[in-house]
Design a protein around this motif. Structure first.
Motif, short mmCIF file in Angstrom:
data_model
loop_
_atom_site.label_atom_id
_atom_site.label_comp_id
_atom_site.label_asym_id
_atom_site.label_seq_id
_atom_site.Cartn_x
_atom_site.Cartn_y
_atom_site.Cartn_z
N LEU A 77 42.00 0.98 26.06
CA LEU A 77 42.65 2.25 26.35
C LEU A 77 43.40 2.72 25.10
O LEU A 77 44.32 2.05 24.62
CB LEU A 77 43.63 2.12 27.52
N GLY A 78 42.98 3.87 24.57
CA GLY A 78 43.54 4.37 23.32
C GLY A 78 44.73 5.28 23.53
O GLY A 78 44.66 6.47 23.25
N HIS A 79 45.84 4.71 24.01
CA HIS A 79 47.04 5.51 24.22
C HIS A 79 47.65 5.96 22.90
O HIS A 79 48.09 7.10 22.75
CB HIS A 79 48.09 4.71 24.99
N GLY A 80 47.75 5.04 21.96
CA GLY A 80 48.42 5.33 20.70
C GLY A 80 49.92 5.18 20.78
O GLY A 80 50.63 5.37 19.79
N THR A 81 50.43 4.82 21.95
CA THR A 81 51.85 4.59 22.18
C THR A 81 51.97 3.61 23.33
O THR A 81 50.97 3.25 23.96
CB THR A 81 52.56 5.91 22.51
N HIS A 82 53.18 3.16 23.62
CA HIS A 82 53.34 2.24 24.74
C HIS A 82 53.29 3.02 26.05
O HIS A 82 54.13 3.87 26.30
CB HIS A 82 54.67 1.48 24.63
N PRO A 83 52.32 2.72 26.89
CA PRO A 83 52.17 3.44 28.16
C PRO A 83 53.03 2.80 29.25
O PRO A 83 53.72 1.80 29.02
CB PRO A 83 50.69 3.27 28.47
N HIS A 84 52.94 3.37 30.44
CA HIS A 84 53.51 2.73 31.61
C HIS A 84 52.90 1.34 31.75
O HIS A 84 51.69 1.16 31.53
CB HIS A 84 53.22 3.57 32.85
N PRO A 85 53.69 0.32 32.11
CA PRO A 85 53.17 -1.05 32.17
C PRO A 85 51.96 -1.21 33.09
O PRO A 85 51.16 -2.14 32.90
CB PRO A 85 54.36 -1.85 32.70
N GLY A 86 51.79 -0.34 34.07
CA GLY A 86 50.67 -0.46 34.99
C GLY A 86 49.31 -0.36 34.32
O GLY A 86 48.31 -0.87 34.85
N TYR A 87 49.24 0.28 33.16
CA TYR A 87 47.96 0.41 32.47
C TYR A 87 47.43 -0.94 31.98
O TYR A 87 46.23 -1.12 31.79
CB TYR A 87 48.09 1.36 31.28
N ALA A 88 48.34 -1.90 31.78
CA ALA A 88 47.90 -3.21 31.31
C ALA A 88 47.01 -3.92 32.31
O ALA A 88 46.24 -4.81 31.95
CB ALA A 88 49.12 -4.08 30.99
N GLU A 89 47.09 -3.52 33.58
CA GLU A 89 46.26 -4.14 34.62
C GLU A 89 44.83 -3.62 34.59
O GLU A 89 43.94 -4.22 35.21
CB GLU A 89 46.86 -3.85 35.99
N LEU A 90 44.59 -2.52 33.88
CA LEU A 90 43.30 -1.85 33.97
C LEU A 90 42.32 -2.27 32.89
O LEU A 90 41.11 -2.23 33.12
CB LEU A 90 43.49 -0.33 33.87
N ALA A 91 42.82 -2.63 31.71
CA ALA A 91 41.95 -2.75 30.54
C ALA A 91 42.06 -4.12 29.90
O ALA A 91 42.99 -4.89 30.16
CB ALA A 91 42.29 -1.67 29.53
N ASP A 92 41.09 -4.42 29.03
CA ASP A 92 41.13 -5.64 28.25
C ASP A 92 42.16 -5.53 27.13
O ASP A 92 42.80 -6.51 26.77
CB ASP A 92 39.75 -5.93 27.66
N LEU A 128 25.41 3.80 27.05
CA LEU A 128 24.73 2.60 27.53
C LEU A 128 23.22 2.71 27.43
O LEU A 128 22.54 1.78 26.96
CB LEU A 128 25.13 2.34 28.99
N ASP A 129 22.67 3.83 27.84
CA ASP A 129 21.22 4.01 27.83
C ASP A 129 20.65 4.03 26.42
O ASP A 129 19.58 3.47 26.16
CB ASP A 129 20.85 5.30 28.56
N TRP A 130 21.35 4.68 25.51
CA TRP A 130 20.81 4.88 24.17
C TRP A 130 21.18 3.76 23.20
O TRP A 130 20.39 3.44 22.30
CB TRP A 130 21.31 6.21 23.59
N TYR A 131 22.38 3.18 23.34
CA TYR A 131 22.87 2.24 22.33
C TYR A 131 23.27 0.87 22.89
O TYR A 131 23.69 0.01 22.12
CB TYR A 131 24.06 2.86 21.59
N GLN A 132 23.16 0.69 24.21
CA GLN A 132 23.48 -0.61 24.83
C GLN A 132 24.85 -1.12 24.39
O GLN A 132 25.01 -2.29 23.99
CB GLN A 132 22.41 -1.65 24.52
N VAL A 133 25.84 -0.25 24.42
CA VAL A 133 27.18 -0.63 23.97
C VAL A 133 27.75 -1.74 24.86
O VAL A 133 27.34 -1.93 26.01
CB VAL A 133 28.14 0.58 23.95
N ASP A 134 28.72 -2.47 24.32
CA ASP A 134 29.35 -3.59 25.01
C ASP A 134 30.59 -3.18 25.80
O ASP A 134 31.17 -4.01 26.50
CB ASP A 134 29.75 -4.67 24.00
N GLY A 135 31.00 -1.93 25.65
CA GLY A 135 32.19 -1.46 26.33
C GLY A 135 32.58 -0.09 25.82
O GLY A 135 31.75 0.61 25.21
#
Length: 252
Positions: free
Chosen positions: A146-161, A105-112
């Motif tokens: 979230l870079g799981h690379g596989t289908h995670p537990h459904p609860g992860y869908a609540e955390l990320a875009d 964030l400090d160096w590149y002002q990333v969006d996420g």
């Protein structure tokens, strides 16, 4: 051909062809090593939704002016830039992850952020929830993948875009399954990253993504030679072709 683990109804299980697909770039070589690739990304237009910045397994140890210039070009073109954060499958220290995020964030002002090697199991869910909460506190409305690379537990869908629910080879992708619970969420929530896709199978790969309900993809004909190479470092050989299929124009 890919198939469902159940028979869901809704966006992820309809097999609809009117889904608006976009590109999510998981990372490429340093701008000094790949200036043409970075230029192609800037010219991709509306087809490109986000690009991951990975300077050196994260933000690096000091600001890099070449990366800052490349990031500025992408953001001026309306492309979100996500800082790469390695969670190490849940074993990396929380403080290290937050330190990397602050430097991004400090160096590149990333969006996420893309949280690479993100755990997928239920036991790790509280720790990932805490990490995501801390990242959201650092910046207003950051885009979290979230870079799981596989289908995670459904609860992860609540955390990320977005969730990366496939990360692997074309050979595996052709016969992959999609979890039934994904039908409860719109396709914009899911991303597939597939390497080794031959040009002649590009239409088939796009159909699989649409059928499985993933609206963000990155397909490349580059391979990983059994894990020895990074297939994302160089652009797909059919870059202009895929941009013209899903975007509003072709890079020159």
């Amino acid at each position: 051909m890919s198939y469902l683990t159940g028979t869901p109804t809704g966006a992820a299980g309809t097999g609809t062809t009117d889904l608006r697909t976009g590109l999510g770039m998981p990372g490429t070589a340093h701008p000094l090593l790949a200036p043409a690739e970075w230029g192609s990304l800037i010219r991709a237009g509306a087809a490109l939704r986000w690009v991951v910045l990975n300077v050196a397994d994260g933000p690096g140890v000091r600001p890099d002016p070449h990366c800052l210039q490349a990031v500025g070009g992408l953001r001026n073109a309306g492309v979100h830039v996500l800082g790469h954060l390695d969670l190490g499958h849940g074993v990396r220290a929380f403080a290290e992850v937050l330190s990397d995020a602050r430097r991004h964030l400090d160096w590149y002002q990333v969006d996420g952020f893309l949280l690479d090697r993100c755990p997928a199991g239920r036991p790790e869910l509280p720790a990932v929830r805490s990490t995501v909460g801390a990242l959201r506190a650092l910046r207003d409305t950051p885009h979290i993948v979230l870079g799981h690379g596989t289908h995670p537990h459904p609860g992860y869908a609540e955390l990320a875009d977005q969730l990366v629910t496939f990360h692997g080879s074309w050979t595996d992708y052709r016969w992959s399954q999609v979890a039934e619970w994904t039908a409860d969420h719109p396709p914009e929530r899911f991303c597939h990253l597939v390497h080794g896709v031959p040009r002649g199978h590009l239409d088939e790969a796009l159909r699989i993504a649409r059928w499985q309900g993933a609206a963000t993809i990155w397909f490349t004909d580059r391979g990983d030679r059994g894990g020895l190479d990074d297939p994302w470092e160089t652009m797909p050989g059919y870059w202009d072709d895929i941009v013209s299929r899903i975007g509003t124009g072709v890079s020159e």
